[in-house]
Each structure stands twice: as C-alpha cells, then as structure tokens.
Design an enzyme around this catalytic site. Structure first.
Site, mmCIF file in Angstrom:
data_model
loop_
_atom_site.group_PDB
_atom_site.id
_atom_site.type_symbol
_atom_site.label_atom_id
_atom_site.label_comp_id
_atom_site.label_asym_id
_atom_site.label_seq_id
_atom_site.Cartn_x
_atom_site.Cartn_y
_atom_site.Cartn_z
ATOM 1 N N GLU A 121 39.521 29.455 42.112
ATOM 2 C CA GLU A 121 40.084 30.804 42.029
ATOM 3 C C GLU A 121 40.455 31.090 40.575
ATOM 4 O O GLU A 121 41.477 30.607 40.093
ATOM 5 C CB GLU A 121 41.318 30.944 42.925
ATOM 6 C CG GLU A 121 41.013 30.961 44.409
ATOM 7 C CD GLU A 121 40.360 32.245 44.877
ATOM 8 O OE1 GLU A 121 40.002 33.085 44.038
ATOM 9 O OE2 GLU A 121 40.206 32.400 46.096
ATOM 10 N N GLU A 177 41.474 34.151 38.850
ATOM 11 C CA GLU A 177 41.784 35.516 39.262
ATOM 12 C C GLU A 177 42.787 36.217 38.350
ATOM 13 O O GLU A 177 43.726 35.605 37.841
ATOM 14 C CB GLU A 177 42.307 35.526 40.706
ATOM 15 C CG GLU A 177 41.233 35.120 41.684
ATOM 16 C CD GLU A 177 41.617 35.339 43.131
ATOM 17 O OE1 GLU A 177 40.705 35.562 43.936
ATOM 18 O OE2 GLU A 177 42.808 35.276 43.464
ATOM 19 N N TYR A 212 45.622 33.402 37.034
ATOM 20 C CA TYR A 212 45.697 31.980 37.317
ATOM 21 C C TYR A 212 44.315 31.367 37.496
ATOM 22 O O TYR A 212 43.316 32.063 37.666
ATOM 23 C CB TYR A 212 46.555 31.701 38.550
ATOM 24 C CG TYR A 212 46.168 32.480 39.782
ATOM 25 C CD1 TYR A 212 45.075 32.104 40.563
ATOM 26 C CD2 TYR A 212 46.897 33.584 40.176
ATOM 27 C CE1 TYR A 212 44.723 32.813 41.687
ATOM 28 C CE2 TYR A 212 46.557 34.302 41.308
ATOM 29 C CZ TYR A 212 45.462 33.915 42.061
ATOM 30 O OH TYR A 212 45.108 34.622 43.177
ATOM 31 N N HIS A 258 39.847 40.903 47.411
ATOM 32 C CA HIS A 258 39.215 41.402 46.193
ATOM 33 C C HIS A 258 38.825 42.870 46.375
ATOM 34 O O HIS A 258 38.204 43.212 47.379
ATOM 35 C CB HIS A 258 37.940 40.611 45.889
ATOM 36 C CG HIS A 258 38.137 39.132 45.896
ATOM 37 N ND1 HIS A 258 37.897 38.348 47.016
ATOM 38 C CD2 HIS A 258 38.560 38.289 44.936
ATOM 39 C CE1 HIS A 258 38.156 37.088 46.720
ATOM 40 N NE2 HIS A 258 38.561 37.018 45.477
ATOM 41 N N TRP A 313 47.129 29.096 45.712
ATOM 42 C CA TRP A 313 47.656 30.166 44.864
ATOM 43 C C TRP A 313 48.981 30.736 45.372
ATOM 44 O O TRP A 313 49.616 31.523 44.685
ATOM 45 C CB TRP A 313 46.637 31.305 44.759
ATOM 46 C CG TRP A 313 46.304 31.940 46.082
ATOM 47 C CD1 TRP A 313 46.969 32.972 46.693
ATOM 48 C CD2 TRP A 313 45.248 31.580 46.972
ATOM 49 N NE1 TRP A 313 46.392 33.274 47.911
ATOM 50 C CE2 TRP A 313 45.330 32.432 48.107
ATOM 51 C CE3 TRP A 313 44.232 30.626 46.928
ATOM 52 C CZ2 TRP A 313 44.432 32.355 49.170
ATOM 53 C CZ3 TRP A 313 43.338 30.545 47.993
ATOM 54 C CH2 TRP A 313 43.450 31.405 49.090
ATOM 55 N N HIS A 356 37.925 37.206 37.879
ATOM 56 C CA HIS A 356 37.642 38.428 38.629
ATOM 57 C C HIS A 356 38.944 39.051 39.150
ATOM 58 O O HIS A 356 39.981 38.417 39.211
ATOM 59 C CB HIS A 356 36.684 38.155 39.793
ATOM 60 C CG HIS A 356 37.177 37.109 40.747
ATOM 61 N ND1 HIS A 356 36.967 35.761 40.553
ATOM 62 C CD2 HIS A 356 37.874 37.213 41.907
ATOM 63 C CE1 HIS A 356 37.501 35.082 41.553
ATOM 64 N NE2 HIS A 356 38.067 35.943 42.387
#
Length: 197
Positions: free
Chosen positions: A130, A132, A119, A85, A175, A48
């Site tokens: 995650e 993303e 990642y 997001h 992250w 996403h």
C-alpha cells in the site's frame, strides 16, 4: 486466475470490459497518471490516491469493518469503517460517500474532511504494498447497516477502550493505526473529549 475485486473488470457503456484504474499521484497529491489496480499494489507499489472513512454513532463509538474473506488484499482483518480508491478524476469525498453506501448500505448523516496521510505499508500475507496518499473523512452514521457480504465480513461499534482491547487480540489491517492516528484530531472534534478518542 480467480475473479477478485482487484482483477475483475467493469463494463463500459459500449459493453466492453475495462480494467479498474487508480489515480497515481506525486508526494504532494498531484495527479500524475493512472495504473491498473493490482499493478499499483505490486512491490514496490505505485503511489496512488485513496480514502479512509471513520463513522461514529450517537454514543461516540467507532464503526469497524471486518474485511470479507474474498478480498484480494488483507481479507478477514478488521479496519476502519470504509476505505478504498477514487476512480480517476472522482473527488475523494464523492468516492468515500459512494463506497460507504456500496459496502455498508448507509449514507453518512455527516461526512467531513479530516486531512491526508501518506504511507507505505507492505502486507506480508499477500505480498502486496500500500503506497497511498490517503484522504481522511470522519462522520456520523444513524441508519441501520446493510453490509454487502462480498465486501464486509462483519461490523462492530466500539469505544476507544474496546478498540484497544480488540486491537490487542485480533488482526487489523496494516494501515489501520496510521490512518486512525492521522484522523484523531478530527475524531476528537467530532466526538468530544468524553468519548476518549
């Protein structure tokens, strides 16, 4: 289930509650659909769109944010200035500026695109993932911070050397180093070689 930023709903103009939706993308960042926020982070995760912001003061120090303890994902850890997001259809730049103001009470005096990074970072503590496609932004902050305590547990301006010391002794988001390393070329251009980034 407790109400958290991941499970709460937003009220639509007609008064009905709507789930928070994320924009799903393919490996090239092309929108493919939407998914409910928490569902997108359940293993193995759905790719996403996301954003990460790195703001610096006039001395070239990076503004870190400690995530509030009430966060559904990675509570209490340190991370970059702001991350989040976009709503489906919202431009990442607009989302980055919006969330920086919502979380920290400031509007960047400069905000520039700094590329993207993709990642996959599992979070062992929460079991969430995650996946993303992250849009990176760097900029300057010159206002006094007014953090939202529901989002932010603490803030700190750090030099590159101070960040290295803090990163060695305190917990950071899974992250953080990935997005920092991806943004470094733009950070160096913004802060100059003397800042050490």
């Amino acid at each position: 289930m407790p109400i958290t930023p991941a499970t709460e709903t937003h009220s639509s103009p007609n008064g009905t509650a709507e789930p928070i939706l994320l924009e799903l993308v393919d490996e090239n960042g092309v929108t493919t659909g939407t998914a409910e926020k928490l569902a997108a982070h359940q293993p193995p995760g759905q790719l996403h769109r996301a954003f990460s912001v790195f703001l610096f003061d006039e001395r070239g120090r990076l503004l870190l944010q400690q995530r509030a303890l009430g966060k559904y994902h990675s509570p209490g850890v340190w991370s970059n200035t702001c991350c989040g997001h976009p709503f489906p259809g919202e431009a990442p730049f607009a989302a980055a500026a919006r969330r920086t103001h919502e979380e920290l009470g400031v509007s960047p005096s400069l905000l520039a695109q700094a590329g993207t990074v993709r990642y996959n970072h599992p979070d062992p503590a929460s079991g969430l993932v995650e996946q993303e496609y992250n849009h990176l932004f760097v900029g300057l902050v010159q206002q006094t911070l007014a953090p939202d305590p529901e989002e932010v547990g603490g803030t700190a301006f750090v030099t590159a050397a101070e960040l290295a010391e803090r990163h060695a002794r305190e917990p950071f988001s899974a992250w953080f180093m990935t997005v920092l390393d991806a943004a470094r070329p733009a950070i160096k251009e913004l802060t100059g070689s003397a800042a050490g980034w």
